[in-house]
Scaffold this motif. Structure first.
Motif, PDB file in Angstrom:
ATOM      1  N   ALA A  10       7.194   6.766  13.893  1.00 33.23           N
ATOM      2  CA  ALA A  10       7.997   6.467  12.820  1.00 33.23           C
ATOM      3  C   ALA A  10       7.010   5.626  11.853  1.00 33.23           C
ATOM      4  N   LYS A  11       6.030   5.361  12.431  1.00 34.84           N
ATOM      5  CA  LYS A  11       5.289   4.239  11.583  1.00 34.84           C
ATOM      6  C   LYS A  11       5.759   3.292  10.786  1.00 34.84           C
ATOM      7  N   SER A  12       6.723   2.623  11.421  1.00 29.91           N
ATOM      8  CA  SER A  12       7.405   1.543  10.430  1.00 29.91           C
ATOM      9  C   SER A  12       7.690   0.189  11.615  1.00 29.91           C
ATOM     10  N   ALA A  13       8.220  -0.805  11.028  1.00 27.50           N
ATOM     11  CA  ALA A  13       8.492  -1.746  11.737  1.00 27.50           C
ATOM     12  C   ALA A  13       9.995  -2.051  12.424  1.00 27.50           C
ATOM     13  N   SER A  26      14.723  -2.082   6.872  1.00 29.60           N
ATOM     14  CA  SER A  26      13.645  -1.282   7.294  1.00 29.60           C
ATOM     15  C   SER A  26      14.197   0.025   7.442  1.00 29.60           C
ATOM     16  N   VAL A  27      15.469   0.205   8.122  1.00 32.36           N
ATOM     17  CA  VAL A  27      16.248   1.334   8.414  1.00 32.36           C
ATOM     18  C   VAL A  27      16.382   2.120   7.216  1.00 32.36           C
ATOM     19  N   LEU A  28      16.887   1.308   5.729  1.00 32.67           N
ATOM     20  CA  LEU A  28      16.987   2.056   4.708  1.00 32.67           C
ATOM     21  C   LEU A  28      15.635   2.553   4.042  1.00 32.67           C
ATOM     22  N   ASP A  29      14.534   1.710   4.233  1.00 33.47           N
ATOM     23  CA  ASP A  29      13.302   2.051   4.040  1.00 33.47           C
ATOM     24  C   ASP A  29      12.772   3.450   4.576  1.00 33.47           C
ATOM     25  N   ASP A  30      13.213   3.466   6.069  1.00 33.54           N
ATOM     26  CA  ASP A  30      12.792   4.537   6.779  1.00 33.54           C
ATOM     27  C   ASP A  30      13.555   6.041   6.258  1.00 33.54           C
ATOM     28  N   ARG A  31      14.560   5.607   5.772  1.00 32.16           N
ATOM     29  CA  ARG A  31      15.302   7.044   5.121  1.00 32.16           C
ATOM     30  C   ARG A  31      15.099   7.346   3.706  1.00 32.16           C
ATOM     31  N   LEU A  40       0.768  -1.377   0.083  1.00 32.81           N
ATOM     32  CA  LEU A  40      -0.119   0.056  -0.143  1.00 32.81           C
ATOM     33  C   LEU A  40       0.798   1.235   0.195  1.00 32.81           C
ATOM     34  N   ALA A  41       2.132   1.140   0.831  1.00 31.10           N
ATOM     35  CA  ALA A  41       2.857   2.263   0.773  1.00 31.10           C
ATOM     36  C   ALA A  41       3.657   2.436  -0.559  1.00 31.10           C
ATOM     37  N   GLY A  42       3.594   1.475  -1.202  1.00 32.93           N
ATOM     38  CA  GLY A  42       4.286   1.632  -2.772  1.00 32.93           C
ATOM     39  C   GLY A  42       3.239   1.957  -3.564  1.00 32.93           C
ATOM     40  N   GLY A  43       1.996   2.285  -3.334  1.00 38.92           N
ATOM     41  CA  GLY A  43       1.231   3.008  -4.478  1.00 38.92           C
ATOM     42  C   GLY A  43      -0.065   1.879  -4.636  1.00 38.92           C
ATOM     43  N   ALA A  66      10.260   3.476  -1.258  1.00 36.54           N
ATOM     44  CA  ALA A  66      11.357   2.698  -1.954  1.00 36.54           C
ATOM     45  C   ALA A  66      10.891   1.233  -1.761  1.00 36.54           C
ATOM     46  N   ALA A  67       9.521   0.992  -1.056  1.00 36.42           N
ATOM     47  CA  ALA A  67       9.569  -0.413  -0.670  1.00 36.42           C
ATOM     48  C   ALA A  67       9.390  -1.656  -1.970  1.00 36.42           C
ATOM     49  N   GLY A  68       9.202  -0.788  -2.943  1.00 27.42           N
ATOM     50  CA  GLY A  68       8.874  -1.672  -4.436  1.00 27.42           C
ATOM     51  C   GLY A  68      10.276  -2.008  -5.044  1.00 27.42           C
ATOM     52  N   THR A  69      11.385  -1.642  -4.445  1.00 23.28           N
ATOM     53  CA  THR A  69      12.566  -1.751  -5.094  1.00 23.28           C
ATOM     54  C   THR A  69      13.211  -2.962  -4.206  1.00 23.28           C
ATOM     55  N   GLY A  70      14.634  -3.117  -4.110  1.00 22.07           N
ATOM     56  CA  GLY A  70      15.411  -4.285  -3.603  1.00 22.07           C
ATOM     57  C   GLY A  70      14.964  -4.178  -2.098  1.00 22.07           C
ATOM     58  N   ILE A  71      14.306  -3.131  -1.311  1.00 22.98           N
ATOM     59  CA  ILE A  71      14.378  -3.068   0.122  1.00 22.98           C
ATOM     60  C   ILE A  71      13.121  -4.035   0.334  1.00 22.98           C
ATOM     61  N   LEU A  72      12.127  -4.220  -0.580  1.00 25.10           N
ATOM     62  CA  LEU A  72      10.870  -5.105  -0.275  1.00 25.10           C
ATOM     63  C   LEU A  72      11.662  -6.454  -0.545  1.00 25.10           C
ATOM     64  N   THR A  73      12.461  -6.552  -1.515  1.00 26.06           N
ATOM     65  CA  THR A  73      13.064  -7.993  -1.703  1.00 26.06           C
ATOM     66  C   THR A  73      13.846  -8.704  -0.487  1.00 26.06           C
ATOM     67  N   ALA A  74      14.490  -7.392   0.035  1.00 24.67           N
ATOM     68  CA  ALA A  74      15.323  -7.798   1.277  1.00 24.67           C
ATOM     69  C   ALA A  74      14.368  -8.262   2.293  1.00 24.67           C
TER      70      ALA A  74
END
Length: 485
Positions: free
Chosen positions: A441-444, A344-349, A282-285, A353-361
């Motif tokens: 932060a609304k993140s995990a 998750s730290v990279l996604d917070d920054r 959902l965050a990725g659109g 970008a969750a639809g990229t390599g971060i989501l894969t990780a």
């Protein structure tokens, strides 16, 4: 050992002796009697194992049904946000964990066959309630919580099933048998998620009742199969007093703690993985329907691998040692949690970008945790009968058969207690994630740090208790502090 419970005969030392027994009732069962085991005992054990797996499998599916239902619950229709959904799936986890205590003693009190039939039929209650609720979304959040709590009865099935199968198999095969029984049951989690995927992919995210209807049929199949092909054992005596005696040993509490890290991780992530992925989609659109489909496409993979890995963990523990495999597992889980933290730290920054390599990780990190938790489940449960088998050898006032019975009853009692405490770990995972997503932060990220720290503690405890002093192996049978690697 009785080789056929539906005949009025019993086999002891290879000789048939007339014994009047009810149908599906075995008055005396000694799995350690090799001759009787090869003469037909292993076939009876296998038959009971098969239907125990099927019934436990359906129980796990019903227990985790709300991890699937939340994918059919867009906020605009049901009015329940992400934090509310995490708490919703935590409720059946809690109820199931608590019910594992009475379910542990139920097989000895009512018979393994009888209780399996009952526990399969009672699953229809939460299924019917869930079906009605999903067809009528206007109910309050409290009502949803109450109906979700009913699904907790599925969590109790694990304890009764494991206690029952523990009694059927000899010590040399317990790791594999218990791992197979638990792993086959655990597969109920990914299967119901896969069925949810098929429903979403074919008819959309508005027909959750179909999932409930399918499992109503499966409950009937499990109950009928158990009634026709399972047996009750006459010399099974696990009770709450036995559980109290088992908990006098330090290692019993250590096992329960470690099981929070293995099974708690498996069931907690099974309930939460789909939610975490849906939030990221959902965050990725993605639109709600699209996010539900994308989530369902991957949510079942982790629980499936974790379920398959459980008997492998038991088999490895049979060969290498429960302590060593458990230590290696927690070390690897620490690394996998580190992957989640980093992603998750990279996604917070870089939000969005969750639809990229971060989501894969994130996906790979979770799948690794599922796989490792399954291995750890098998290895930790292998330690349980090893503890009491070693302790029984120091009970010089008992003969060989009495030692085997004592070990079996203590193991069965601890299996239920450890299963209950382990289930509470699943509650903790969902509550920690809920708190993390409710933070500013609304993140995990915060939750992932907590998980990583806990695995480090589990690793240290395993090493200190079971591996630090291997020389104590020689005196394990005489000491309450036992080395089982």
């Amino acid at each position: 050992m009785t080789t056929r419970s539906d005949d009025a005969t019993a086999t002891a030392g290879g000789f048939a002796t007339p014994v009047p027994t009810p149908k599906h009732y075995i008055a005396h069962w000694d799995a350690e009697d090799v001759d009787a085991w090869e003469a037909g005992g292993k076939d009876i054990a296998k038959r009971n194992l098969i239907w125990s797996v099927i019934a436990e499998h359906v129980g796990f599916s019903v227990w985790s049904i709300w991890s699937v239902m939340v994918l059919f619950m867009p906020v605009g229709v049901y009015g329940i946000d992400a934090a509310g959904k995490f708490f919703l799936v935590a409720v059946p986890t809690l109820v199931g964990a608590v019910l594992r205590i009475p379910y542990t003693v139920a097989t000895a009190r009512f018979g393994g066959r009888n209780w399996t039939v009952f526990s399969a039929l009672v699953l229809t209650v939460p299924l019917l309630a869930t079906l009605y609720l999903m067809l009528n979304p206007g109910f309050s959040y409290t009502t949803f919580l109450l109906v979700a709590a009913l699904a907790g009865v599925g969590g109790g099935n694990f304890a009764s099933s494991m206690t029952n199968i523990n009694a059927f198999y000899p010590q040399r095969l317990k790791g594999w048998a218990l791992g197979l029984n638990a792993g086959g049951g655990n597969i109920g989690v990914p299967l119901i998620q896969l069925i949810g995927l098929i429903v979403i992919a074919t008819v959309g995210n508005t027909d959750a009742w179909i999932v409930c209807a399918i499992y109503l049929v499966l409950c009937g199949v499990a109950a009928v199969g158990a009634a026709l092909f399972m047996d009750n054992l006459g010399n099974q005596t696990a009770d709450l007093r036995a559980m109290g005696r088992a908990l006098k040993f330090r290692d019993s509490w250590v096992i329960a703690f470690l099981y929070i890290g293995t099974f708690g991780s498996f069931i907690g992530y099974s309930f939460a993985f789909g939610q975490v992925m849906q939030i990221n989609f959902l965050a990725g659109g993605d639109a709600p329907a699209q996010a539900a489909l994308h989530t369902a496409q991957i949510a079942f993979i982790g629980p499936l691998l974790g379920s398959i890995a459980r008997p492998i963990g038991g088999k490895l523990a049979d060969r290498i040692g429960g302590g060593r495999i458990t230590l290696y597992t927690f070390a690897a889980m620490t690394l996998a949690a580190g992957v989640l933290v980093t992603a998750s730290v990279l996604d917070d920054r870089t939000p969005g970008a969750a639809g990229t390599g971060i989501l894969t990780a994130l996906v790979l990190g979770f799948i690794a945790l599922f796989l490792l938790s399954g291995i750890g489940n098998g290895s930790v449960y292998k330690i349980i009968p090893s503890i009491f088998e070693a302790k029984a050898q120091g009970l010089d006032h008992l003969d060989a058969e009495q030692k085997a019975t004592w070990s079996r009853n203590m193991s069965g009692a601890l299996i239920g207690f450890a299963g209950a405490i382990g289930g509470l770990g699943g509650v903790g995972i969902n509550l920690v994630l809920r708190a993390s997503y409710s933070s500013p932060a609304k993140s995990a990220t915060m939750a992932f740090w907590v998980f990583l720290g806990f695995y480090v503690v589990c690793m240290l405890v395993t090493w200190v208790v079971f591996l630090r002093r291997p020389s104590e192996r020689e005196v394990a049978a005489k000491s309450p502090v036992l080395v089982t690697d």
